[in-house]
Motif scaffolding. Sequence first.
Motif, PDB file in Angstrom:
ATOM      1  N   ARG A   1      35.773  37.066  22.734  1.00  0.00           N
ATOM      2  CA  ARG A   1      36.216  36.835  21.358  1.00  0.00           C
ATOM      3  C   ARG A   1      36.898  38.054  20.742  1.00  0.00           C
ATOM      4  O   ARG A   1      37.752  37.924  19.857  1.00  0.00           O
ATOM      5  CB  ARG A   1      35.014  36.428  20.496  1.00  0.00           C
ATOM      6  N   ALA A   2      36.550  39.252  21.218  1.00  0.00           N
ATOM      7  CA  ALA A   2      37.123  40.480  20.659  1.00  0.00           C
ATOM      8  C   ALA A   2      38.300  41.003  21.463  1.00  0.00           C
ATOM      9  O   ALA A   2      38.853  42.047  21.141  1.00  0.00           O
ATOM     10  CB  ALA A   2      36.034  41.555  20.561  1.00  0.00           C
ATOM     11  N   GLY A   3      38.679  40.290  22.512  1.00  0.00           N
ATOM     12  CA  GLY A   3      39.827  40.719  23.296  1.00  0.00           C
ATOM     13  C   GLY A   3      39.487  41.476  24.563  1.00  0.00           C
ATOM     14  O   GLY A   3      40.402  41.935  25.273  1.00  0.00           O
ATOM     15  N   ALA A   4      38.210  41.621  24.897  1.00  0.00           N
ATOM     16  CA  ALA A   4      37.839  42.256  26.170  1.00  0.00           C
ATOM     17  C   ALA A   4      38.240  41.338  27.321  1.00  0.00           C
ATOM     18  O   ALA A   4      37.999  40.130  27.272  1.00  0.00           O
ATOM     19  CB  ALA A   4      36.341  42.539  26.204  1.00  0.00           C
ATOM     20  N   VAL A   5      38.847  41.903  28.351  1.00  0.00           N
ATOM     21  CA  VAL A   5      39.340  41.112  29.482  1.00  0.00           C
ATOM     22  C   VAL A   5      38.177  40.744  30.392  1.00  0.00           C
ATOM     23  O   VAL A   5      37.488  41.615  30.930  1.00  0.00           O
ATOM     24  CB  VAL A   5      40.409  41.888  30.270  1.00  0.00           C
ATOM     25  N   LEU A   6      37.969  39.434  30.583  1.00  0.00           N
ATOM     26  CA  LEU A   6      36.888  38.949  31.434  1.00  0.00           C
ATOM     27  C   LEU A   6      37.385  38.535  32.813  1.00  0.00           C
ATOM     28  O   LEU A   6      36.623  38.561  33.784  1.00  0.00           O
ATOM     29  CB  LEU A   6      36.182  37.761  30.773  1.00  0.00           C
ATOM     30  N   ALA A   7      38.649  38.116  32.909  1.00  0.00           N
ATOM     31  CA  ALA A   7      39.245  37.735  34.189  1.00  0.00           C
ATOM     32  C   ALA A   7      40.723  38.082  34.135  1.00  0.00           C
ATOM     33  O   ALA A   7      41.422  37.675  33.204  1.00  0.00           O
ATOM     34  CB  ALA A   7      39.059  36.250  34.468  1.00  0.00           C
ATOM     35  N   THR A   8      41.189  38.838  35.108  1.00  0.00           N
ATOM     36  CA  THR A   8      42.581  39.281  35.087  1.00  0.00           C
ATOM     37  C   THR A   8      43.149  39.259  36.499  1.00  0.00           C
ATOM     38  O   THR A   8      42.473  38.854  37.449  1.00  0.00           O
ATOM     39  CB  THR A   8      42.690  40.697  34.485  1.00  0.00           C
ATOM     40  N   ASN A   9      44.396  39.690  36.632  1.00  0.00           N
ATOM     41  CA  ASN A   9      45.072  39.734  37.922  1.00  0.00           C
ATOM     42  C   ASN A   9      45.380  41.186  38.269  1.00  0.00           C
ATOM     43  O   ASN A   9      45.871  41.939  37.419  1.00  0.00           O
ATOM     44  CB  ASN A   9      46.375  38.936  37.881  1.00  0.00           C
ATOM     45  N   VAL A  10      45.091  41.578  39.486  1.00  0.00           N
ATOM     46  CA  VAL A  10      45.374  42.942  39.926  1.00  0.00           C
ATOM     47  C   VAL A  10      46.198  42.888  41.199  1.00  0.00           C
ATOM     48  O   VAL A  10      46.199  41.897  41.932  1.00  0.00           O
ATOM     49  CB  VAL A  10      44.069  43.734  40.181  1.00  0.00           C
ATOM     50  N   GLN A  11      46.918  43.978  41.453  1.00  0.00           N
ATOM     51  CA  GLN A  11      47.741  44.045  42.652  1.00  0.00           C
ATOM     52  C   GLN A  11      46.866  43.979  43.900  1.00  0.00           C
ATOM     53  O   GLN A  11      45.807  44.578  43.960  1.00  0.00           O
ATOM     54  CB  GLN A  11      48.567  45.332  42.659  1.00  0.00           C
ATOM     55  N   ASN A  12      47.364  43.245  44.865  1.00  0.00           N
ATOM     56  CA  ASN A  12      46.649  43.057  46.122  1.00  0.00           C
ATOM     57  C   ASN A  12      47.563  43.490  47.263  1.00  0.00           C
ATOM     58  O   ASN A  12      48.557  42.835  47.555  1.00  0.00           O
ATOM     59  CB  ASN A  12      46.243  41.593  46.293  1.00  0.00           C
ATOM     60  N   TYR A  13      47.242  44.628  47.874  1.00  0.00           N
ATOM     61  CA  TYR A  13      48.021  45.107  49.008  1.00  0.00           C
ATOM     62  C   TYR A  13      47.471  44.470  50.290  1.00  0.00           C
ATOM     63  O   TYR A  13      46.271  44.468  50.525  1.00  0.00           O
ATOM     64  CB  TYR A  13      47.942  46.629  49.111  1.00  0.00           C
ATOM     65  N   ARG A  14      48.393  43.948  51.105  1.00  0.00           N
ATOM     66  CA  ARG A  14      47.972  43.290  52.331  1.00  0.00           C
ATOM     67  C   ARG A  14      48.945  43.606  53.463  1.00  0.00           C
ATOM     68  O   ARG A  14      50.061  44.051  53.233  1.00  0.00           O
ATOM     69  CB  ARG A  14      47.889  41.770  52.118  1.00  0.00           C
ATOM     70  N   ILE A  15      48.478  43.338  54.683  1.00  0.00           N
ATOM     71  CA  ILE A  15      49.287  43.557  55.882  1.00  0.00           C
ATOM     72  C   ILE A  15      49.518  42.211  56.550  1.00  0.00           C
ATOM     73  O   ILE A  15      48.564  41.456  56.788  1.00  0.00           O
ATOM     74  CB  ILE A  15      48.585  44.509  56.874  1.00  0.00           C
ATOM     75  N   VAL A  16      50.803  41.907  56.839  1.00  0.00           N
ATOM     76  CA  VAL A  16      51.131  40.663  57.532  1.00  0.00           C
ATOM     77  C   VAL A  16      51.786  40.994  58.871  1.00  0.00           C
ATOM     78  O   VAL A  16      52.382  42.073  59.043  1.00  0.00           O
ATOM     79  CB  VAL A  16      52.060  39.760  56.687  1.00  0.00           C
ATOM     80  N   LEU A  17      51.659  40.059  59.800  1.00  0.00           N
ATOM     81  CA  LEU A  17      52.224  40.245  61.143  1.00  0.00           C
ATOM     82  C   LEU A  17      53.015  39.004  61.536  1.00  0.00           C
ATOM     83  O   LEU A  17      52.531  37.878  61.350  1.00  0.00           O
ATOM     84  CB  LEU A  17      51.099  40.512  62.153  1.00  0.00           C
TER      85      LEU A  17
END
Length: 649
Positions: A72-88
């Motif tokens: 209710r006060a604007g505290a972030v409860l769920a967000t998106n963060v960068q995800n570094y990954r390796i693909v082959l």
Amino acid sequence: MKRSPKDNEDSARRISRRAALLGGAQLVFAGVLVLRMRSLQLGQSEEFRLLAEENRINIRLLPPARGVIYDRAGAVLATNVQNYRIVLVREDAGEPREALERLAQIIALTPEDIERAEREIMRHRPFVPVTIADQLNWEEVARVAANAPAMPGVTPEVGWTRFYPFGAEFAHSVGYVGPVSERDLEERENPDPLLMIPRFQIGKIGVEREYEDTLRGSAGHRRIEVNAVGREMRELDRQEGDPGSNVRLTLDRQLQAFALARLGEDSASAVVMEVQTGNVLALASAPSFDPNLFVRGISVADYAGLRDDDHRPMSNKTVQGAYPPGSTFKMVTALAAFEAGLATPDERVFCPGYLEAAGRRFHCWNRGGHGRVNLTSALSESCDVYFYDLSQRVGIDRINAMAERLGLGIRYDLPLSGISSGLNPSREWKRDRRGADWVIGDTINASIGQGFVLATPLQLAVMTCRLATNRAIMPRLIHAIDDIEQPIPDQPPLGLTPAVLAQVQRGMYEASNSNRGTAYGSRIVEASLRMAGKTGSSQVFSITAAERAAGVRRQDQLPWNRRDHALFVCYAPDVDPRYAVSVVVEHGGGGSSVAAPIARDIILAAQNGGLPPLEAYPTPQRNRIETMIRTISEQIGPPATPDNGRSRA
């Protein structure tokens, strides 16, 4: 034989005619071809151009950014963060085993990780990129990038993943996301094409699940050129999708954290509501779990630990747990009798410690009895016999109607998973579900919240709000979507007789503030913060006649799962109330000794807008309370940041 000139002339004429006919036919055919070619090149050129374009250009969906969830006060409860990954990519990397073993020299890959990744690679076509490891930190990605020339087909990428900064505090209410499963697809009639993207994540429980369509957003796309076998050659253009809507909840992070910490290691729950608006400020279910474990891919050992814990950390007890409400139900029985004019608040009933009815003896919790009690003293001291007597006059039909009026037996429409409707029993219910008629003993048991009656902590909080306001308060969890405030549900008057309700409220006040009240030990001494409440203890197993004759053992002498549930409901301040709290401690024993102190601390925290004020407690308790508050304060830290843990294919 020599042909005459005339014959030669006729033959030449016939040949010329045939040649003319054949030539004309050829000209007609050529004309038709020219016209058809003209039609194809000019009239239908656009259609065939598009067909050719589709043969060499593919459109790939781009997942949008998921909406953020706030308190209710604007505290972030769920967000998106960068995800570094390796693909082959197998066709570029060559032999998968060799490529994986080279990669294992740069980042940590166990033999099990390599085996699992190799199986994943071989299940896909050679040119399809396969994620080998994700949730990498920057140092790991940098090492892979620096060694890229020696590892063809191995590429670091960056994307987005869900992160819950407060971990276990909001696991049951906010929920978590996870990869789309076959079951998820089967539940949807026309699944969004986004759900077909490999490893795409959707909400699994809580607000994340119930507001999935709102939070997900709409897909973007990119056009890529591919060759005949479908291999990507180059990107032609890209259009990002529309991000999901942000959702602001009515929950208060500080109060939620305090409530969960105050429940400690008990199997328990607490609900805090604003009595005037129905806003739910806290939904604490203990023990809890870290939802980030599910986003990364929870291990078998971690999941088994949660699944097999007898305190059920994965269950949201605030809305899924249905318990006999015990003596917290007594206000329902009293109001049913008084509103029907079958008793008066000043009328006294004698309690010798039991009541005999229908050939049975129904005992009061006080084996010695309470003597002569009226409504106020019966609520304050929680006399069972008083309500046994009322129930025989009022009957189950009126008790059932009053319970529904006060919000029990209702499944509230909140964006939470597995909400229980509890059980507000009736004659019809028993006949339909049990195949038996209702009897007087059922009514007597129901009058003190035992027997068939079941209620969730949320329902008990709603009941308390309605007792405090005489209005049909409805719970509310969504405050705003994209800063557009959501409407508050209608709250029509309950229509309870004010004088009668005032007597019930007086009984709840005395329970918390009279020296004979069952919650007197958990009283609030600051006059402006005082609460009115009601204790409850509900039996899990019936006490047999033999056990009663031998002497009922104390709660601490019983196995944990045979002890009574401890309950307490309250509102504060007692004049012009603002907050209501319900607390249930599974197998906690006594409501007065276990649940009431927890509820008092939580409602003081709500009123103070932070930690409970020490001066609100009785002087002899302050040293102990100060230590408790300091310990909880140290537990409530700032939001976490993503750690370096990662999951692998």
